[in-house]
Design an enzyme around this catalytic site. Structure first.
Site, PDB file in Angstrom:
ATOM      1  CB  SER A  87      -0.248  -9.109  -4.919  1.00  0.00           C
ATOM      2  OG  SER A  87       0.052  -7.868  -4.354  1.00  0.00           O
TER       3      SER A  87
ATOM      4  CG  ASP B 140       2.830  -1.629  -2.089  1.00  0.00           C
ATOM      5  OD1 ASP B 140       2.369  -0.470  -2.111  1.00  0.00           O
ATOM      6  OD2 ASP B 140       2.122  -2.640  -2.164  1.00  0.00           O
TER       7      ASP B 140
ATOM      8  NE  ARG C  25       3.147  -2.945   1.409  1.00  0.00           N
ATOM      9  CZ  ARG C  25       3.440  -4.223   1.610  1.00  0.00           C
ATOM     10  NH1 ARG C  25       4.459  -4.556   2.394  1.00  0.00           N
ATOM     11  NH2 ARG C  25       2.734  -5.178   1.043  1.00  0.00           N
TER      12      ARG C  25
END
EC number: 2.5.1.19
Length: 434
Positions: free
Chosen positions: A23, A320, A394
């Site tokens: 990010s 997340d 993920r």
């Protein structure tokens, strides 16, 4: 199909230094590209998502010099020199959304596209916001989704810009990062958010990084943001990308499930990422966690029964890292509920459906709702489950933790971790012990 067999492992301990945050990496790359001056970025993540951003910036005329995890970016003073470009951005939401906004005000002809899954991830709310200031953006295939065609336009700000906040915070991030480049009558632009803003910590990251580049955003709660108009970003000279807090979650969970001591370096109390909040969720489940400014230690579970406590929690702020909680729930002594995770449905895959399907393979009873997941762990984990990963990094990293339950597990398509953490499985194997 490629696969990787892991475990069975009985413990996990050691130290891991995290790769740079995805990010932060992609935000800093774009801010540095738009700024005045030269920026040296250190600890930049090297992954699929950052590579597509770097490739795109290069095509747009930005001068970049890479050496390992350091990148020197020569800023364009607010306008890309290339006025036509065809930009492939993979499945990187952190590249597609902010770049779309920056290109919309750049006065050129651009095509923005990605992998098939990216063409299923919504962008309509951002396009609607940009059209309010005059942007000319057309959908090539399906209304509301990439690929996009961006054309030269007369950009003007006359009224507050309204944008929905309940699907993805990246739409607001994209607008905030681009609006300083646009002139407005009274020297400022107002953005108003419709609905509840999700993933607020990611907006906090955006505002903090903009401040590092000399632009201060004022906010009234999370519904109204005031951005200086017609100003230039100024390079801070050097900026270091902190470790990826979402990636930290797998190792922190491993330190709890595998007894530890396990130290994660690169994030801690001083982190600007909301996903360090994962450590607090893990503590609520009974893990022994201590934190310094840029490290977190986990030393097993503090209960005599050796299992995690179940958790019932709203994960809107850390969607997340919440995926790691869903897998950790397999090791709890009761039923866990993950609430307010609707954003999972529009990520790299429909993560609610995918997580429910794969948790059942290892024996869990799972109830799946529109924005929640209820996980009841099995008495014993099912050995040798073959976990499908849905081209979602993920999913692959989360389910590696099953191997710490004393059972082998197979991860299909393990290379999908290249999106954010290419050497994840090597790092995990170095800490896990049979």
């Amino acid at each position: 199909m490629d696969y990787l067999d892991l475990g069975p492992y009985s413990s996990a301990s050691g130290t891991v230094r995290l790769p740079g945050s995805k990010s932060i990496s992609n935000r800093v790359l774009l801010l540095a590209a738009l700024a005045e001056g030269e920026t040296t970025i250190t600890n930049l993540l090297d992954s699929d998502d950052t590579r597509v951003m770097l490739d795109a910036l290069g095509k747009l005329g930005v001068k970049l010099a890479r050496d390992g995890d350091t990148c020197v970016v020569t800023g364009t003073r607010g306008a890309f020199t290339a006025k036509t470009a065809d930009l492939f951005l993979g499945n990187a939401g952190t590249a597609v959304r902010p770049l779309t906004a920056a290109l919309a005000v750049n006065g050129g002809d651009y095509r923005v596209h990605g992998v098939p899954r990216m063409h299923e991830r919504p962008i309509g709310d951002l396009v609607d916001g940009l059209r309010q200031i005059g942007a000319q953006i057309d959908y090539e295939l399906n209304e509301g989704y990439p690929p996009l065609r961006i054309k030269p336009a007369t950009i003007s700000v006359d009224a507050p810009i309204r944008v929905r906040g309940d699907v993805s915070s990246q739409f607001l991030t994209a607008l905030l990062m681009t609006l300083p480049l646009v002139k407005a009558k009274d020297g400022r632009t107002v953005v108003e958010v419709d609905g509840e803003l999700i993933s607020k910590p990611y907006i906090d990251i955006t505002i903090r990084l903009m401040a590092r580049f000399g632009v201060t955003v004022e906010r009234d709660g999370w519904q109204r943001f005031v951005v200086p108009a017609g100003v230039r970003y100024k390079s801070p000279g050097r900026i270091m990308v902190e470790g990826d807090a979402s990636s930290a979650s797998y190792f922190l969970a491993a330190g709890a499930l595998g007894g530890g001591p396990l130290r994660v370096e690169g994030v801690g109390r001083a982190s600007i990422q909301g996903d360090v909040g994962f450590a607090n969720a893990l503590m609520q489940m009974g893990a022994n966690v201590t934190m310094g400014d840029d490290w977190i230690d986990v030393r097993g579970i503090g209960h005599d029964h050796g299992k995690l406590e179940p958790i019932d929690m709203d994960f809107n702020l850390i969607p997340d890292a919440a995926m790691t909680i869903a897998v950790a729930a397999l090791f709890a002594n009761g039923t866990s509920t993950l609430r307010n995770i609707a954003s999972w449905r529009v990520k790299e895959t429909d993560r609610i459906a995918a997580m429910a399907t794969e948790l059942r393979k290892v024996g869990a009873i799972v109830e799946e709702g529109p924005d929640y997941l209820v996980v009841t762990p099995p008495e014993k984990l099912t050995p040798n489950a073959a976990i499908d990963t849905y081209d979602d990094h993920r999913m692959a990293m989360c389910f590696s933790l099953v191997s710490l339950g004393g059972v082998p597990v197979r991860i299909n398509d393990p290379k999908c971790v290249g999106k954010t953490f290419p050497d994840y499985f090597d790092r995990f194997a170095a800490l896990a012990k049979a």
